[in-house]
Write a protein that holds these residues in place. Structure first.
Motif, PDB file in Angstrom:
ATOM      1  N   ARG A  59       7.715  -2.047 -12.039  1.00 59.85           N
ATOM      2  CA  ARG A  59       9.210  -2.669 -11.536  1.00 59.85           C
ATOM      3  C   ARG A  59       9.816  -2.498 -10.548  1.00 59.85           C
ATOM      4  N   THR A  60       9.478  -1.946 -10.448  1.00 63.06           N
ATOM      5  CA  THR A  60       9.897   0.021  -9.098  1.00 63.06           C
ATOM      6  C   THR A  60       9.750  -1.395  -7.789  1.00 63.06           C
ATOM      7  N   ILE A  61       8.489  -1.734  -7.463  1.00 64.40           N
ATOM      8  CA  ILE A  61       7.737  -2.159  -6.518  1.00 64.40           C
ATOM      9  C   ILE A  61       8.418  -3.472  -6.378  1.00 64.40           C
ATOM     10  N   ALA A  62       7.969  -4.374  -6.664  1.00 56.59           N
ATOM     11  CA  ALA A  62       8.389  -5.734  -7.544  1.00 56.59           C
ATOM     12  C   ALA A  62       9.208  -6.353  -6.826  1.00 56.59           C
ATOM     13  N   LEU A  63      10.563  -6.229  -6.335  1.00 53.47           N
ATOM     14  CA  LEU A  63      11.803  -6.534  -5.397  1.00 53.47           C
ATOM     15  C   LEU A  63      11.464  -5.617  -4.082  1.00 53.47           C
ATOM     16  N   PRO A  64      11.305  -4.486  -3.756  1.00 51.97           N
ATOM     17  CA  PRO A  64      11.510  -4.363  -2.534  1.00 51.97           C
ATOM     18  C   PRO A  64       9.823  -5.257  -2.163  1.00 51.97           C
ATOM     19  N   LEU A  65       8.624  -5.591  -2.781  1.00 48.51           N
ATOM     20  CA  LEU A  65       7.746  -6.344  -1.585  1.00 48.51           C
ATOM     21  C   LEU A  65       8.085  -7.508  -1.657  1.00 48.51           C
ATOM     22  N   THR A  66       8.952  -8.215  -2.652  1.00 52.16           N
ATOM     23  CA  THR A  66      10.019  -9.604  -2.474  1.00 52.16           C
ATOM     24  C   THR A  66      10.670  -9.196  -1.335  1.00 52.16           C
ATOM     25  N   SER A  67      11.658  -8.419  -1.463  1.00 52.81           N
ATOM     26  CA  SER A  67      12.356  -8.297  -0.614  1.00 52.81           C
ATOM     27  C   SER A  67      11.317  -8.313   1.045  1.00 52.81           C
TER      28      SER A  67
ATOM     29  N   ILE B  39       0.739  -1.267   0.023  1.00 48.09           N
ATOM     30  CA  ILE B  39      -0.095   0.310  -0.217  1.00 48.09           C
ATOM     31  C   ILE B  39       0.899   1.227   0.310  1.00 48.09           C
ATOM     32  N   VAL B  40       1.961   1.119   0.943  1.00 44.70           N
ATOM     33  CA  VAL B  40       2.390   2.388   1.380  1.00 44.70           C
ATOM     34  C   VAL B  40       3.587   2.323  -0.297  1.00 44.70           C
ATOM     35  N   LEU B  41       3.923   1.565  -0.883  1.00 38.90           N
ATOM     36  CA  LEU B  41       4.652   2.146  -1.934  1.00 38.90           C
ATOM     37  C   LEU B  41       4.138   2.301  -3.291  1.00 38.90           C
ATOM     38  N   TRP B  42       3.188   1.512  -3.557  1.00 38.04           N
ATOM     39  CA  TRP B  42       2.294   2.105  -4.503  1.00 38.04           C
ATOM     40  C   TRP B  42       1.921   3.173  -4.528  1.00 38.04           C
ATOM     41  N   ILE B  43       1.018   4.429  -3.124  1.00 36.43           N
ATOM     42  CA  ILE B  43       0.568   5.390  -3.361  1.00 36.43           C
ATOM     43  C   ILE B  43       1.606   6.150  -3.123  1.00 36.43           C
ATOM     44  N   CYS B  44       2.656   6.486  -2.453  1.00 42.07           N
ATOM     45  CA  CYS B  44       3.845   6.385  -2.756  1.00 42.07           C
ATOM     46  C   CYS B  44       4.872   7.093  -4.038  1.00 42.07           C
ATOM     47  N   HIS B  45       4.463   5.833  -4.492  1.00 40.04           N
ATOM     48  CA  HIS B  45       5.608   6.150  -6.567  1.00 40.04           C
ATOM     49  C   HIS B  45       4.239   6.433  -7.326  1.00 40.04           C
ATOM     50  N   THR B  46       3.214   6.757  -7.128  1.00 42.55           N
ATOM     51  CA  THR B  46       2.561   6.983  -7.731  1.00 42.55           C
ATOM     52  C   THR B  46       2.384   8.392  -7.685  1.00 42.55           C
TER      53      THR B  46
END
Length: 131
Positions: free
Chosen positions: A103-111, A87-94
């Motif tokens: 692509r940007t949040i795929a690795l951070p979410l996996t991590s 939720i936080v990643l999607w909102i902030c990058h949007t």
């Protein structure tokens, strides 16, 4: 594990610095096909979010681990961490206008799920007297 290494492994600052560097670098790479400053902005956004989320997640995981027992203490913290991170990643990058959000949040979410699972396991194992 030596006491010094164990303190470093549990250090919030070390967790935050590693998250900033690793995920900021990834974000720049994920957005490298776009003209500057988009990759740089995405990297700064992701690095900052990752450092902050890591601190928050560490607290959430530790808090949930203290409050939950048994298998719930092992499973619930990583699931909550993943949902919070997504939720936080999607909102902030949007809001930040990141061109390649997926692509940007795929690795951070996996991590995030990997980090949360390992950290939860470590806390659970220690609490259960298995480590």
């Amino acid at each position: 594990m030596s006491a010094r290494v164990e303190r470093l492994a549990r250090s919030s600052g070390a967790h935050m610095a590693l998250a900033f560097i690793a995920m900021g670098t990834w974000s720049a790479f994920a957005n490298h096909a776009h003209p500057m400053p988009a990759p740089l902005i995405a990297a700064l956004i992701q690095g900052t979010i990752s450092a902050c989320i890591t601190l928050v997640l560490k607290g959430i995981i530790e808090g949930l681990a203290r409050r939950l027992a048994g298998l719930a203490a092992l499973v619930v913290p990583p699931l909550v961490a993943f949902a919070f991170s997504a939720i936080v990643l999607w909102i902030c990058h949007t809001i930040g206008g990141t061109p390649e959000i997926g692509r940007t949040i795929a690795l951070p979410l996996t991590s995030s799920i990997f980090y949360s699972t390992l950290y939860s396991f470590d806390l659970w194992r220690t609490r259960e007297g298995r480590g």
